[in-house]
Design a protein around this motif. Structure first.
Motif, short mmCIF file in Angstrom:
data_model
loop_
_atom_site.label_atom_id
_atom_site.label_comp_id
_atom_site.label_asym_id
_atom_site.label_seq_id
_atom_site.Cartn_x
_atom_site.Cartn_y
_atom_site.Cartn_z
N TYR A 102 53.99 35.74 59.08
CA TYR A 102 52.65 35.43 59.57
C TYR A 102 52.55 35.87 61.01
N THR A 103 51.53 36.64 61.35
CA THR A 103 51.42 37.21 62.70
C THR A 103 50.21 36.68 63.47
N GLY A 104 49.58 35.66 62.95
CA GLY A 104 48.41 35.11 63.64
C GLY A 104 48.77 33.88 64.46
N GLN A 161 38.07 36.34 55.32
CA GLN A 161 38.25 37.40 56.33
C GLN A 161 39.63 38.06 56.22
N GLY A 162 40.53 37.44 55.47
CA GLY A 162 41.89 37.94 55.38
C GLY A 162 42.78 37.22 56.38
N VAL A 163 43.99 36.90 55.96
CA VAL A 163 44.94 36.18 56.80
C VAL A 163 46.01 37.17 57.28
N PRO A 164 46.37 37.15 58.57
CA PRO A 164 47.34 38.13 59.09
C PRO A 164 48.78 37.84 58.68
N ASP A 177 48.02 43.65 56.39
CA ASP A 177 48.56 44.58 55.40
C ASP A 177 47.89 44.27 54.06
N PRO A 178 46.71 44.86 53.80
CA PRO A 178 45.95 44.52 52.59
C PRO A 178 46.75 44.58 51.30
N ALA A 179 47.74 45.48 51.22
CA ALA A 179 48.54 45.59 50.00
C ALA A 179 49.40 44.35 49.77
N SER A 180 49.63 43.56 50.81
CA SER A 180 50.42 42.33 50.66
C SER A 180 49.58 41.15 50.19
N GLY A 181 48.28 41.35 50.08
CA GLY A 181 47.41 40.26 49.64
C GLY A 181 47.85 39.69 48.31
N LEU A 182 47.77 38.37 48.18
CA LEU A 182 48.22 37.68 46.97
C LEU A 182 47.06 37.47 46.00
N THR A 183 47.30 37.76 44.74
CA THR A 183 46.26 37.65 43.71
C THR A 183 46.70 36.72 42.59
N ALA A 184 45.75 36.43 41.71
CA ALA A 184 46.05 35.59 40.55
C ALA A 184 47.01 36.27 39.59
N TRP A 185 47.22 37.57 39.75
CA TRP A 185 48.11 38.31 38.85
C TRP A 185 49.53 38.42 39.40
N ASP A 186 49.69 38.47 40.72
CA ASP A 186 51.02 38.78 41.27
C ASP A 186 51.61 37.70 42.17
N ALA A 187 50.99 36.52 42.23
CA ALA A 187 51.54 35.45 43.07
C ALA A 187 51.95 34.25 42.22
N VAL A 188 52.10 34.46 40.91
CA VAL A 188 52.27 33.35 39.99
C VAL A 188 53.73 33.12 39.63
N ILE A 200 43.67 35.56 45.95
CA ILE A 200 43.78 34.16 46.31
C ILE A 200 43.97 34.04 47.82
N MET A 201 44.82 34.90 48.36
CA MET A 201 45.09 34.90 49.80
C MET A 201 45.17 36.35 50.28
N PRO A 202 44.04 36.95 50.64
CA PRO A 202 44.04 38.34 51.11
C PRO A 202 44.74 38.45 52.46
N SER A 203 45.30 39.62 52.72
CA SER A 203 45.97 39.88 54.00
C SER A 203 45.13 40.83 54.84
N SER A 204 44.92 40.47 56.10
CA SER A 204 44.16 41.34 57.00
C SER A 204 45.05 42.36 57.69
#
Length: 378
Positions: free
Chosen positions: A157-159, A143-146, A319-330, A313-317
């Motif tokens: 983290y805002t949740g 669902q995405g993490v805030p 700020d979607p652009a801040s979501g972490l992926t296998a390409w940019d969180a390594v 890997i960890m989508p953001s609800s």
């Protein structure tokens, strides 16, 4: 040395393998702990159940420790963000896990019914709570993490903890808990006999049915969830920068990978078929085949979640652009390469000594064994 892009993908696969290994190896002793108060009606019967996993449960923790260490080293931004955002949930897991070493080691040292019953329920908590929370965590990831990053890549983290307990996440928690309990039931069937076997068989069947129904239900629910899709700016081979991309929320976006590569539908199909065959093999009293089937089911279920979100890997609800992926969180190219070399050496050793230990201690745990080893057995 292997190129950076390939190593990023390899570590996405390896973390998935470690999660599956944790679910299979640590999962079956957690499942036995969850079933413990219900399949053992007497103290001796409960000791039978405990002794089926007592010699191995601490060795199985290597998958949990290695998985956490791999996430820390390979995906440091994911580790930092998740452990701050899921802080209270992670503490709940740790508090539940505390019951396991103390319960296994001290439960049978005092011949007092109240003492032993208390630790039986402690082992239940240690087996039931972690899979439930891990499933809830996966539900929240879908669902995405805030959270969001500032310009210095400091995560915010805002949740709240209670917001994690939403209906879809709880459904995923039920899937996780039920599949782990069914898996533990199949293992306990393999190592027990008589009334314990029959009670465990019914419990494993019930949990397998619950896991199957809820997994299919979660699959239909996912179709309605907004999925995160990268629309530009991301260079998978470049140095990691989680803010260097644009992300759109698309209805049914978590199914894009399956639609683009139809062969991937075989992964959720494996989850469904594994749960069905696990229940069928339990019904016809073939616990060895049931255990293999439930292992394949967990591979399919965990793989389904991973493929649906890939490369996230960890989508953001928030700020979607801040979501972490296998390409940019390594981590760096050098770190990933060094870790891969260590994995090639040590992973076969872990598999070898684990297989040897289970082979040496194979066989049924009987009531006669418990009576003959009253002062030595767990």
């Amino acid at each position: 040395m292997i190129d950076y892009l390939t190593l990023k993908f390899i570590w996405w696969l390896l973390v998935g393998v470690l999660l599956v290994g944790f679910a299979i190896m640590d999962g079956h002793d957690m499942g036995v702990g969850t079933l413990l108060p219900f399949v053992g009606k007497t103290d001796a019967e409960r000791r039978v159940a405990i002794n089926t996993v007592g010699p191995h449960w601490d060795g199985n923790q290597v998958w949990f420790i290695t998985g956490g260490g791999a996430i820390f080293a390979a995906w440091p931004l994911v580790y930092a963000t998740a452990f701050s955002g899921f802080y209270w949930a992670m503490l709940a897991v740790l508090w539940a896990l505390f019951f396991r070493p103390v319960g296994f080691d001290y439960r049978s040292k005092i011949a007092n019914p109240t003492w032993r019953s208390t630790w039986d329920w402690g082992l239940f908590v240690g087996g039931f709570v972690p899979p439930l929370i891990f499933g809830v965590a996966f539900g929240n990831l879908l669902q995405g993490v805030p959270f969001h990053f500032d310009d210095t890549l400091r995560p915010y983290y805002t949740g709240s903890f209670w917001a994690l307990l939403n209906p879809f996440a709880l459904l995923c928690g039920v899937v996780s808990s039920a599949m782990i309990t069914a898996h533990g039931g199949h293992y306990l069937m393999l190592r027990s006999e008589g009334e314990i076997f029959e009670r465990t068989r019914l419990g494993a069947l019930a949990c397998g049915i619950v896991a199957l129904v809820c997994f299919v239900g979660a699959g239909f629910w996912v179709q309605a969830l907004p999925g995160h899709v990268i629309t530009g700016g991301a260079d998978a081979a470049a140095l990691p920068n989680p803010l260097d991309k644009t992300v759109a929320l698309v209805a049914g976006g978590w199914l894009h990978n399956f639609k683009n590569m139809p062969l991937l539908w075989s992964v959720p199909a494996l989850g469904i078929a594994g749960l069905f065959m696990g229940g069928l093999m339990a019904w016809v009293r073939r616990p060895g085949l049931a255990f293999i089937a439930s292992s394949l089911a967990m591979t399919g279920i965990i793989g389904t979640a991973g493929i649906a979100m890939f490369p996230f890997i960890m989508p953001s609800s928030s700020d979607p652009a801040s979501g972490l992926t296998a390409w940019d969180a390594v981590s760096s190219h050098f770190t990933l390469g060094l870790m891969f070399g260590a994995t090639v050496i040590f992973m076969p050793l872990i598999i070898f000594y684990t297989s040897w230990a289970y082979k040496v201690m194979a066989g049924k745990v009987t009531l006669d064994f418990i009576r003959a080893n009253d002062k030595k057995a767990y």
